[in-house]
Design an enzyme around this catalytic site. Structure first.
Site, mmCIF file in Angstrom:
data_model
loop_
_atom_site.group_PDB
_atom_site.id
_atom_site.type_symbol
_atom_site.label_atom_id
_atom_site.label_comp_id
_atom_site.label_asym_id
_atom_site.label_seq_id
_atom_site.Cartn_x
_atom_site.Cartn_y
_atom_site.Cartn_z
ATOM 1 N N LEU A 33 -0.017 1.804 1.278
ATOM 2 C CA LEU A 33 0.575 1.602 -0.051
ATOM 3 C C LEU A 33 0.790 2.923 -0.785
ATOM 4 O O LEU A 33 -0.033 3.827 -0.728
ATOM 5 C CB LEU A 33 -0.313 0.673 -0.891
ATOM 6 C CG LEU A 33 -0.572 -0.711 -0.290
ATOM 7 C CD1 LEU A 33 -1.438 -1.545 -1.236
ATOM 8 C CD2 LEU A 33 0.723 -1.449 0.024
ATOM 9 N N HIS A 34 1.919 3.019 -1.466
ATOM 10 C CA HIS A 34 2.268 4.193 -2.257
ATOM 11 C C HIS A 34 2.808 3.730 -3.610
ATOM 12 O O HIS A 34 2.757 2.521 -3.920
ATOM 13 C CB HIS A 34 3.274 5.078 -1.516
ATOM 14 C CG HIS A 34 4.470 4.325 -0.983
ATOM 15 N ND1 HIS A 34 5.387 3.716 -1.809
ATOM 16 C CD2 HIS A 34 4.870 4.051 0.282
ATOM 17 C CE1 HIS A 34 6.316 3.134 -1.076
ATOM 18 N NE2 HIS A 34 6.022 3.310 0.207
ATOM 19 N N GLY A 36 5.684 3.228 -4.679
ATOM 20 C CA GLY A 36 6.731 2.205 -4.597
ATOM 21 C C GLY A 36 6.106 0.819 -4.600
ATOM 22 O O GLY A 36 6.492 -0.063 -5.387
ATOM 23 N N HIS A 37 5.110 0.631 -3.712
ATOM 24 C CA HIS A 37 4.398 -0.653 -3.689
ATOM 25 C C HIS A 37 3.700 -0.901 -5.032
ATOM 26 O O HIS A 37 3.689 -2.019 -5.552
ATOM 27 C CB HIS A 37 3.344 -0.652 -2.584
ATOM 28 C CG HIS A 37 3.871 -0.415 -1.204
ATOM 29 N ND1 HIS A 37 3.643 0.753 -0.511
ATOM 30 C CD2 HIS A 37 4.625 -1.188 -0.379
ATOM 31 C CE1 HIS A 37 4.206 0.680 0.678
ATOM 32 N NE2 HIS A 37 4.823 -0.481 0.788
ATOM 33 N N ASP A 150 14.716 -1.296 0.175
ATOM 34 C CA ASP A 150 15.155 -1.985 1.389
ATOM 35 C C ASP A 150 16.195 -3.017 0.970
ATOM 36 O O ASP A 150 15.916 -4.222 0.922
ATOM 37 C CB ASP A 150 13.951 -2.623 2.078
ATOM 38 C CG ASP A 150 12.919 -1.586 2.479
ATOM 39 O OD1 ASP A 150 13.051 -1.009 3.554
ATOM 40 O OD2 ASP A 150 11.987 -1.325 1.676
ATOM 41 N N GLN A 153 17.294 -5.879 3.316
ATOM 42 C CA GLN A 153 16.170 -6.829 3.433
ATOM 43 C C GLN A 153 16.099 -7.731 2.202
ATOM 44 O O GLN A 153 15.913 -8.940 2.309
ATOM 45 C CB GLN A 153 14.881 -6.028 3.595
ATOM 46 C CG GLN A 153 13.611 -6.832 3.434
ATOM 47 C CD GLN A 153 12.374 -6.002 3.715
ATOM 48 O OE1 GLN A 153 12.105 -5.665 4.850
ATOM 49 N NE2 GLN A 153 11.623 -5.656 2.685
ATOM 50 N N SER A 185 8.368 6.225 0.860
ATOM 51 C CA SER A 185 8.291 5.353 2.021
ATOM 52 C C SER A 185 7.016 5.678 2.780
ATOM 53 O O SER A 185 6.610 6.845 2.832
ATOM 54 C CB SER A 185 9.503 5.592 2.932
ATOM 55 O OG SER A 185 9.260 5.055 4.223
ATOM 56 N N SER A 186 6.402 4.653 3.357
ATOM 57 C CA SER A 186 5.198 4.903 4.171
ATOM 58 C C SER A 186 5.533 5.844 5.318
ATOM 59 O O SER A 186 4.686 6.596 5.790
ATOM 60 C CB SER A 186 4.656 3.588 4.722
ATOM 61 O OG SER A 186 4.459 2.667 3.666
ATOM 62 N N ARG A 187 6.796 5.802 5.777
ATOM 63 C CA ARG A 187 7.194 6.637 6.921
ATOM 64 C C ARG A 187 7.397 8.101 6.547
ATOM 65 O O ARG A 187 7.516 8.943 7.437
ATOM 66 C CB ARG A 187 8.467 6.082 7.562
ATOM 67 C CG ARG A 187 8.227 4.784 8.305
ATOM 68 C CD ARG A 187 9.443 4.361 9.128
ATOM 69 N NE ARG A 187 9.136 3.277 10.035
ATOM 70 C CZ ARG A 187 9.429 1.991 9.822
ATOM 71 N NH1 ARG A 187 10.024 1.631 8.703
ATOM 72 N NH2 ARG A 187 9.119 1.068 10.713
HETATM 73 P P1 AMP Z 1 6.919 -2.074 3.303
HETATM 74 O O1 AMP Z 1 5.431 -1.951 3.172
HETATM 75 O O2 AMP Z 1 7.601 -0.819 3.658
HETATM 76 O O3 AMP Z 1 7.317 -3.257 4.147
HETATM 77 O O4 AMP Z 1 7.451 -2.419 1.837
HETATM 78 C C1 AMP Z 1 6.920 -3.482 1.105
HETATM 79 C C2 AMP Z 1 7.744 -3.683 -0.135
HETATM 80 O O5 AMP Z 1 7.709 -2.493 -0.920
HETATM 81 C C3 AMP Z 1 9.225 -3.947 0.168
HETATM 82 O O6 AMP Z 1 9.707 -4.930 -0.732
HETATM 83 C C4 AMP Z 1 9.864 -2.615 -0.070
HETATM 84 O O7 AMP Z 1 11.229 -2.705 -0.447
HETATM 85 C C5 AMP Z 1 9.031 -2.104 -1.230
HETATM 86 N N1 AMP Z 1 9.132 -0.641 -1.315
HETATM 87 C C6 AMP Z 1 8.905 0.257 -0.331
HETATM 88 N N2 AMP Z 1 9.178 1.511 -0.771
HETATM 89 C C7 AMP Z 1 9.584 1.389 -2.052
HETATM 90 C C8 AMP Z 1 10.029 2.303 -3.054
HETATM 91 N N3 AMP Z 1 10.095 3.615 -2.825
HETATM 92 N N4 AMP Z 1 10.385 1.824 -4.263
HETATM 93 C C9 AMP Z 1 10.335 0.483 -4.517
HETATM 94 N N5 AMP Z 1 9.930 -0.424 -3.621
HETATM 95 C C10 AMP Z 1 9.560 0.003 -2.405
#
Ligand code: AMP
Length: 282
Positions: A33-34, A36-37, A150, A153, A185-187
């Site tokens: 988690l960052h 964004g999450h 995303d 998605q 991004s986690s990546r």
């Molecule tokens: P993930 O863990 O990458 O599957 O992302 C989980 C949720 O967090 C998804 O709805 C992503 O779109 C959202 N998310 C990931 N990165 C960000 C970001 N930088 N800003 C806003 N939402 C994000």
């Protein structure tokens, strides 16, 4: 904060909360988690009485050559962040719990998955659509929060909730960026310092294109050529696609004549980055 590994007790807790009239918000994630999450969690926290976060690195949305094994798994830190944000419940199942029969049923959303990341990541959106549908059964929330980061998605999930009559409101949250513009991004953890600098070309190029569109340049070929040139100038990168699409249907445009989204995917070293921005109808 409660941590559930199993489906039944998690589902029962959600159902009990809903029976007692609490508004339930779900934030589905793959963990690591960052901020964004965190923004999704904060949005849910502001609007819902009970906030559930799911943390599951879903194998079925990774291709055979993708980073499933190496994807960052940081449950202890994730739990700390969730606790600090006032999350009520984490659902963190194992793969065996989610796919006891290996996963024989799958959800496919056609059309929206034909372009952008679809052709480059065959099966990816089926994996996403299936796991999100399952999460919606396990955590029958009132609202579920997804990031515009995303974008494809997000549209796929909006479509599947409509098509499958799932009574959950999908709430979109804006992309959170570092101060220098890089979408979180986690990546991003895979990027070296120099690759990270190079990766700034993505958001820079997107914002330049938005400014050009706002000042009257609506030709998609011209705008995407500019984006490609800016990214290529920053260093060796494999541009998978740069597309400008209808903001709802994701159909490719040749002229920006309606609300649109500029979307791109670029590989820098071992890291695949995606980003997108909105362009309003002229
Ligand atoms: P993930 O863990 O990458 O599957 O992302 C989980 C949720 O967090 C998804 O709805 C992503 O779109 C959202 N998310 C990931 N990165 C960000 C970001 N930088 N800003 C806003 N939402 C994000």
């Amino acid at each position: 904060m409660q941590l559930f590994r199993d489906i039944a007790p998690c589902r029962n807790t959600i159902l009990e909360s809903r029976r007692s009239g609490l508004l339930v918000g779900l934030v589905p994630t793959m963990g690591a988690l960052h901020k964004g999450h965190q923004s999704l969690i904060r949005c849910a926290r502001e609007n819902c009485a009970l906030v559930a976060v799911s943390i599951f690195v879903n194998p079925t949305q990774f291709g055979p050559k993708e980073d499933y094994e190496g994807y960052p798994r940081t449950l202890p830190q994730d739990s700390q962040l969730c606790a600090a944000e006032g999350v009520d419940l984490i659902f963190a199942p194992t793969v065996e719990t989610m796919y006891p029969s290996g996963g024989r049923t799958s959800v496919h959303v056609s059309g929206l998955t034909d372009g952008l990341c679809g052709p480059v990541r065959p099966g990816h959106f089926d994996g996403v659509a299936t796991v999100v549908t399952k999460l919606f059964q396990i955590i029958p929330a009132d609202r579920a929060y997804f990031g515009e980061k995303d974008y494809q998605q997000l549209q796929v999930i909006r479509q599947l909730t409509r098509d499958l009559n799932i009574p959950i409101d999908i709430v979109a949250c804006p992309t959170v960026r570092d101060d220098d513009g890089l979408a979180l991004s986690s990546r991003n953890a895979y990027l070296s310092d120099s690759q990270r600098k190079q990766a700034l070309s993505l958001s820079r190029a997107l914002f330049t294109a938005v400014r050009q569109a706002d000042s009257g340049e609506h030709n998609v070929e011209v705008l995407t050529a500019g984006i490609r040139a800016e990214i290529s100038a920053a260093g060796p990168a494999e541009i998978e696609y740069v597309d400008i699409v209808d903001a709802s249907t994701l159909e490719r445009l040749t002229t920006i004549d309606r609300d649109a989204r500029i979307c791109l995917a670029v590989r820098i070293g071992a890291c695949r980055l995606i980003d997108n921005v909105a362009v309003d109808a002229p």
